[in-house]
Design a protein around this motif. Sequence first.
Motif, mmCIF file in Angstrom:
data_model
loop_
_atom_site.group_PDB
_atom_site.id
_atom_site.type_symbol
_atom_site.label_atom_id
_atom_site.label_comp_id
_atom_site.label_asym_id
_atom_site.label_seq_id
_atom_site.Cartn_x
_atom_site.Cartn_y
_atom_site.Cartn_z
ATOM 1 N N MET B 1 56.408 -28.932 2.151
ATOM 2 C CA MET B 1 55.035 -28.678 1.913
ATOM 3 C C MET B 1 54.447 -30.173 1.942
ATOM 4 O O MET B 1 54.397 -30.825 0.858
ATOM 5 C CB MET B 1 54.872 -28.005 0.519
ATOM 6 N N CYS B 3 51.745 -32.741 1.853
ATOM 7 C CA CYS B 3 50.420 -32.942 1.034
ATOM 8 C C CYS B 3 49.212 -33.023 2.170
ATOM 9 O O CYS B 3 49.302 -34.066 2.974
ATOM 10 C CB CYS B 3 50.555 -34.013 0.041
ATOM 11 N N THR B 4 48.182 -32.436 2.039
ATOM 12 C CA THR B 4 47.048 -32.542 2.996
ATOM 13 C C THR B 4 45.853 -33.028 2.186
ATOM 14 O O THR B 4 44.823 -33.167 2.896
ATOM 15 C CB THR B 4 46.976 -31.064 3.488
ATOM 16 N N CYS B 5 45.890 -33.553 1.019
ATOM 17 C CA CYS B 5 44.713 -33.757 0.369
ATOM 18 C C CYS B 5 44.278 -35.320 0.899
ATOM 19 O O CYS B 5 43.204 -35.704 0.366
ATOM 20 C CB CYS B 5 45.003 -33.883 -1.208
ATOM 21 N N GLY B 8 47.121 -39.821 -0.382
ATOM 22 C CA GLY B 8 48.416 -40.538 -0.264
ATOM 23 C C GLY B 8 49.493 -40.192 -1.215
ATOM 24 O O GLY B 8 50.058 -41.241 -1.731
ATOM 25 N N HIS B 9 49.509 -38.926 -1.753
ATOM 26 C CA HIS B 9 50.596 -38.550 -2.524
ATOM 27 C C HIS B 9 52.010 -38.734 -1.843
ATOM 28 O O HIS B 9 52.162 -38.617 -0.525
ATOM 29 C CB HIS B 9 50.647 -37.014 -2.938
ATOM 30 N N SER B 10 52.824 -39.141 -2.477
ATOM 31 C CA SER B 10 54.244 -39.501 -1.911
ATOM 32 C C SER B 10 54.736 -38.457 -1.190
ATOM 33 O O SER B 10 54.945 -37.374 -1.947
ATOM 34 C CB SER B 10 55.217 -40.139 -2.706
ATOM 35 N N ASN B 13 57.558 -36.367 -3.075
ATOM 36 C CA ASN B 13 57.201 -35.844 -4.090
ATOM 37 C C ASN B 13 58.161 -36.411 -5.431
ATOM 38 O O ASN B 13 58.640 -35.632 -6.074
ATOM 39 C CB ASN B 13 57.308 -34.655 -3.939
#
Lengths: 479, 128
Positions: B1, B3-5, B8-10, B13
């Motif tokens: 999954m 991250c699409t935000c 810059g979330h790793s 995870n």
Amino acid sequence: MTVIVGLEIHCQLDTATKLFCGCSTDYRDDPPNSHVCPVCLGLPGSLPKINRKAVEYALRVAKALNCEVPEESEFARKNYFYPDLDKGYQITQYDKPLAVCGYLDIEGDEGEKRVRITRVHMEEDPGRLVHKGGADRPKYTLVDYNRAGIPLIEIVTEPDLRSPKEARRFLNKLRATLEYLGVFDSEKEGSLRVDANISLAGSERVEVKNITSYKGVEKALTFEVTRQKNAIRRGQKIVRETRHFVEARGVTTSSRSKEMEQDYRYFPEPDLRPLRVRDWAEEIKIPELPDARKQRFIEDYGVSPTHAATLTGDWQIAEFYDSLPADLRVSTATATWVADTLLGELNYRDMSIRGVPLDHFKELLLIRQAGEITEKAAVEVLRTLLDQIRDTGTCELPRQCIGRLGLFVIAAAEEGADDPVTAAARQAIAENPQAVADFCQGKKEALNFLVGQVMRKTRGCAKPGDVNRVLTSLLSGDE
Amino acid sequence: MACTCGSGHSPDNNGYKKPYQDYLSSYRTLEPAREAYPGMITERDTEHIAQLADIAIDREELASFTSRFNEILEYFDILDQVEMAEESGEKAYNIFREDEVVPSLSQEEALSNTTAPEEGFFRAPRVM
């Protein structure tokens, strides 16, 4: 050396029943293994069923933390063998968590800071173990499954925190947010547990487990920073490991963890269907959160930003402040009284705002506002009431307490009358000829000394203005 | 999954995000014989699981557990042959119960399957 910290926070959701069965979560004062059923005991043939409220609570958290809710999420089995798990696995979420990619803004070391949230997922709490026969080398283990199956959310942050202090501030903000959402009771023992990942830039990271208090987080991380810095200074390499926080000694100790991640053999929980809750999440309304409330306190009540932060940093206190009459809310004196005096006195006694009859303090505020007691007396009454609550669990009514201590303001009558203030003033003059003489020679400080003497004789119940007036008139009459 | 935000979330995870399939497959490659007999549990698998569970098993039990594990896995081969109706399972999401307390077992009932309870607790071997 830059300190890099990421947190994994486990919070118990404040539902009436467990995550997968109808056993009550209100187990804390009850005997062991009295809140269990075939589901939470993991008996063969039992089937879990998801508590709707637990999912709703978790979604509220996801929303408050500005997370995305994926179309589909699911539960997974984490397999490990340890007596705190009766089934041999924990039902948790793995590669399909409930929510991802959020953030929480906090007051960082260098001003406002956005801490990114990696994920929020749901899982069941394991049972409680009691190790018998010596702390160092127990003989055997006792197990209580009352806690097994309590709904938890695990909140994982990105490694965005830069100091132990920041980590603590993050936790405080998170706690306030969860309490505003009505999904979490921080007063319940063991309702929050934290694992912290900490590294110094360029070195391996260390995971510290078993942190169970807000203060503990800062303590454990501060210890780790010092330990790691010292090791590097001595030319040692930091090894990637799991360490255990020993709260009583304020240290972390190395703990060998047996399992590798692959040994958990995660797989989708076959007894539960997946969740599709994105639409539901959109419908869920969340209440005013700490930042919005702080802003409102500043704008509507004219409270200073510092006081507003304190007053809204705890849901109970914010509710109390909002419940005060309008003319009290907008007074700086009230904000100071609640944020500094009331909270300071509570802190001093290591007491929480919970279990304190706030109606009494509202009345005390009103009595003080009406000028029926002096500021000094109000503090004395507050202290007396708090001591009573601490020692006996209950306290007198404020008026009763004020009356018993004789702290109602003593009004000085018009000139020449024989009221208690005038009587005390005469006495003070008679007892302090030197001060009187000094005053007559023009030393104004001598008057202050005499005022102090009168205040003492009236136990702080006279109004300073009255005392000044009476003394001045008596002294000028003497001249 | 992924991250699409965009903040810059790793991507991995914090090491969480690897799909469990990866772990399952890496687990499977522990035993080279697996490739020869896909889907089969080998004696080495059984030994590894016994180690994780801290249970000592002897040679005889090892063979017996291994063949029993494999019998169980064969059930799944049978299940795989069942033809599913097109729609079945499609709507089975969000199966919930309400947050209403139902009576628990009594402490005696809860402990009735254990041989040596103590002060209302289950008694387990030393684990620290």
